[in-house]
Design an enzyme around this catalytic site. Structure first.
Site, PDB file in Angstrom:
ATOM      1  N   ASP A  21     -19.396  41.908 -17.807  1.00 39.38           N
ATOM      2  CA  ASP A  21     -18.459  40.835 -17.438  1.00 39.38           C
ATOM      3  C   ASP A  21     -17.441  41.341 -16.421  1.00 39.38           C
ATOM      4  O   ASP A  21     -17.093  42.521 -16.417  1.00 39.38           O
ATOM      5  CB  ASP A  21     -17.752  40.343 -18.714  1.00 39.38           C
ATOM      6  N   ASN A  69     -24.820  29.814 -18.050  1.00 41.40           N
ATOM      7  CA  ASN A  69     -24.562  30.164 -16.646  1.00 41.40           C
ATOM      8  C   ASN A  69     -25.157  29.171 -15.646  1.00 41.40           C
ATOM      9  O   ASN A  69     -24.760  29.141 -14.481  1.00 41.40           O
ATOM     10  CB  ASN A  69     -25.069  31.579 -16.328  1.00 41.40           C
TER      11      ASN A  69
HETATM   12  C1  FPP Z   1     -20.534  38.146 -15.569  1.00 41.80           C
HETATM   13  O1  FPP Z   1     -19.452  38.289 -14.690  1.00 41.80           O
HETATM   14  C2  FPP Z   1     -21.780  38.554 -14.922  1.00 41.80           C
HETATM   15  C3  FPP Z   1     -22.885  37.771 -14.780  1.00 41.80           C
HETATM   16  C4  FPP Z   1     -22.950  36.380 -15.269  1.00 41.80           C
HETATM   17  C5  FPP Z   1     -24.094  38.234 -14.078  1.00 41.80           C
HETATM   18  C6  FPP Z   1     -24.460  39.661 -14.275  1.00 41.80           C
HETATM   19  C7  FPP Z   1     -25.375  40.076 -13.207  1.00 41.80           C
HETATM   20  C8  FPP Z   1     -25.409  41.292 -12.598  1.00 41.80           C
HETATM   21  C9  FPP Z   1     -24.580  42.426 -13.016  1.00 41.80           C
HETATM   22  C10 FPP Z   1     -26.297  41.565 -11.454  1.00 41.80           C
HETATM   23  C11 FPP Z   1     -27.755  41.358 -11.666  1.00 41.80           C
HETATM   24  C12 FPP Z   1     -28.331  42.145 -12.748  1.00 41.80           C
HETATM   25  C13 FPP Z   1     -29.539  42.749 -12.714  1.00 41.80           C
HETATM   26  C14 FPP Z   1     -30.065  43.243 -13.999  1.00 41.80           C
HETATM   27  C15 FPP Z   1     -30.330  42.950 -11.498  1.00 41.80           C
HETATM   28  P1  FPP Z   1     -18.635  36.985 -14.294  1.00 41.80           P
HETATM   29  O2  FPP Z   1     -19.269  36.401 -13.079  1.00 41.80           O
HETATM   30  O3  FPP Z   1     -18.556  36.059 -15.454  1.00 41.80           O
HETATM   31  O4  FPP Z   1     -17.222  37.581 -13.957  1.00 41.80           O
HETATM   32  P2  FPP Z   1     -15.808  36.863 -14.181  1.00 41.80           P
HETATM   33  O5  FPP Z   1     -15.626  36.703 -15.658  1.00 41.80           O
HETATM   34  O6  FPP Z   1     -14.843  37.858 -13.597  1.00 41.80           O
HETATM   35  O7  FPP Z   1     -15.816  35.575 -13.443  1.00 41.80           O
END
Ligand code: FPP
Length: 245
Positions: A21, A69
């Site tokens: 996250d 998501n």
């Molecule tokens: C949460 O951060 C993250 C995600 C929903 C996506 C995670 C994806 C990756 C790390 C990259 C792709 C992964 C692979 C395995 C190739 P957020 O967007 O909710 O952050 P925020 O809470 O700060 O808005």
């Protein structure tokens, strides 16, 4: 002594699950769009996987895309799917040559066709590897998983495939994680202290580690800290301390 030296490698968790996250906040802090953070998050995936392997962790489960998501802006959803496909395509050979077996959990049929194709090929390509299993949770939520298991059980009971008592073991065998032991350690980055519909059945006795570090900043040392924190805990599984010795 370095953090790594402090870790007792004979007592590392066999399965670590991570809620990655903070990508969006990390990008915003740098004055960029959210996808910029997701792109940098891939480097943290790479580092964490290497560090986990060195610590003899056998399963690493990453929450990469939840069923919720899909409600994000289309541009971000499309970007995440493309990032997944691009990352798999570019990393596959290295992943495989370092003994990584890829697996997914989640409603994979709900992903775009090009993602499913890339995932299927990557899973097939790495299926004989056995150093560490990287499990990507994609289009996953624990409530979806539990309800799918319940509905499958009902079907099997109706069709006489199954007619015994539903025990812990039987129920677990209907989950998408049926071939995988429960995680001993769950890490969530970015300072949020909740489990957000992730592995709800499997984390009944899991140790939880929350860190303020945003996912794109999460590196080896952060995994070491989480494992050291885990090793400092007494896991009692409902017993009292004296019974453990
Ligand atoms: C949460 O951060 C993250 C995600 C929903 C996506 C995670 C994806 C990756 C790390 C990259 C792709 C992964 C692979 C395995 C190739 P957020 O967007 O909710 O952050 P925020 O809470 O700060 O808005």
């Amino acid at each position: 002594m370095s953090l790594l030296e402090q870790i007792d490698k004979s007592k590392t968790p066999k399965h670590i699950a991570i809620i990655m996250d903070g990508n969006g906040r990390w990008a915003k802090k740098q004055g960029h769009m959210r996808l910029y953070g997701h792109n940098f998050g891939v480097e943290s995936v790479r580092e964490t996987l290497k560090a986990a392997k060195e610590l003899n962790v056998r399963y690493l489960t990453l929450y990469a895309f939840s069923t919720e998501n899909w409600n994000r802006p289309k541009e971000e959803v499309d970007g995440l799917m493309d990032l997944l496909v691009r990352s798999l395509a570019s990393e596959l050979r290295e992943l495989s040559s370092s003994g990584v077996r890829l697996k997914t959990i989640g409603d994979i049929k709900g992903l775009p066709d090009h993602c499913q194709k890339e995932l299927d090929e990557s899973i097939e390509f790495t299926k004989n590897n056995d150093e560490i299993t990287l499990i990507l949770a994609l289009n996953y939520s624990a409530r979806w998983e539990i309800l799918s298991a319940v509905n499958q059980l009902i079907d099997d009971a109706k069709n006489d495939v199954f007619n015994a008592e539903v025990t812990d073991e039987v129920f677990a065998s209907y989950l998408t994680t049926s071939s995988v032991p429960d995680p001993e350690l769950l890490i969530r980055t970015s300072g949020e202290c909740r489990v957000s519909n992730f592995l709800l059945w499997q984390i009944a006795y899991t140790e939880l580690h929350f860190t303020e570090v945003l996912w794109p900043d999460f590196k080896r040392e952060d995994l070491y800290k989480a494992v050291l924190d885990y090793q400092s805990r007494e896991r009692r599984f409902g017993l009292v301390s004296e019974q453990l010795t």
